[in-house]
Design an enzyme around this catalytic site. Structure first.
Site, PDB file in Angstrom:
ATOM      1  N   GLU A 141      -2.046  -2.216   5.347  1.00 31.94           N
ATOM      2  CA  GLU A 141      -1.407  -2.953   6.437  1.00 31.94           C
ATOM      3  C   GLU A 141      -1.385  -2.156   7.730  1.00 31.94           C
ATOM      4  OE1 GLU A 141       2.338  -3.277   8.799  1.00 31.94           O
ATOM      5  OE2 GLU A 141       2.117  -1.923   7.103  1.00 31.94           O
ATOM      6  N   ASP A 157       0.808  -1.211   0.000  1.00 34.81           N
ATOM      7  CA  ASP A 157       0.000   0.000   0.000  1.00 34.81           C
ATOM      8  C   ASP A 157       0.841   1.260   0.000  1.00 34.81           C
ATOM      9  OD1 ASP A 157       0.907  -0.642   2.502  1.00 34.81           O
ATOM     10  OD2 ASP A 157      -0.936  -0.164   3.544  1.00 34.81           O
TER      11      ASP A 157
END
Length: 171
Positions: free
Chosen positions: A105, A47
């Site tokens: 995450e 990400d």
């Protein structure tokens, strides 16, 4: 954008690719050269974060207020490198490998969304590996631990005044 790059790369390597898992997650599955009952899940962060990358280096983000902080660009690159290596030597291993490129995450939301979308099914993993780069480990060294490590999501508010630093090593 990153999910598209990962999906394309895995597809070109011969993986069966699933996109949109947990919104922007990518999964790549490949069987080895011989059947086997084991499915190894290998997970990597993927990400970008809404942070302005203020350093002036060749590899800095070209998108304003978006960067792959905390080494997530390295995680994605390493994951694709491992996927390439396993695909190249497919005839040498048995069973199935399942690459999971996980978004979000930092908040835990990405893992939960991917689980809700069935990432732990079809095929279900019998083992799982993950990794994280860590700046305090000397170059050329690898730190390994059995069981979970660096596996906590906590939320708290704090105000810090001073120079920038990594949240895990503010000192």
């Amino acid at each position: 954008r990153t999910a598209g790059i990962v999906a394309r790369a895995l597809g070109e390597l011969g993986y069966e690719v699933q996109t949109g898992v947990g919104r922007t997650g990518v999964v790549g599955v490949m069987d080895g050269g011989a059947p086997g009952p084991q499915t190894l899940l290998v997970r990597f962060d993927m990400d970008a974060l809404p942070i302005h990358e203020a350093v002036d280096v060749a590899y800095r983000s070209t998108s304003d207020n978006t960067m792959h902080a905390c080494g997530h660009d390295a995680h994605t690159s390493i994951g694709l490198g491992v996927a390439r290596l396993l695909a190249k030597h497919r005839e040498l291993w048995r069973g199935t490998v399942k690459f999971v490129f996980q978004p979000a995450e930092e908040t835990g939301a990405g893992a939960l969304a991917m689980i809700a979308d069935g990432v732990l099914l079809h095929p279900a993993p019998t083992r799982a590996l993950s990794m994280h780069v860590w700046s305090t480990v000397p170059i050329g060294a690898i730190g390994i631990t059995p069981g979970p490590t660096l596996a906590a999501i906590d939320i708290f508010d704090i105000t810090i005044t001073g120079r920038g630093a990594h949240g895990a090593s503010p000192h």
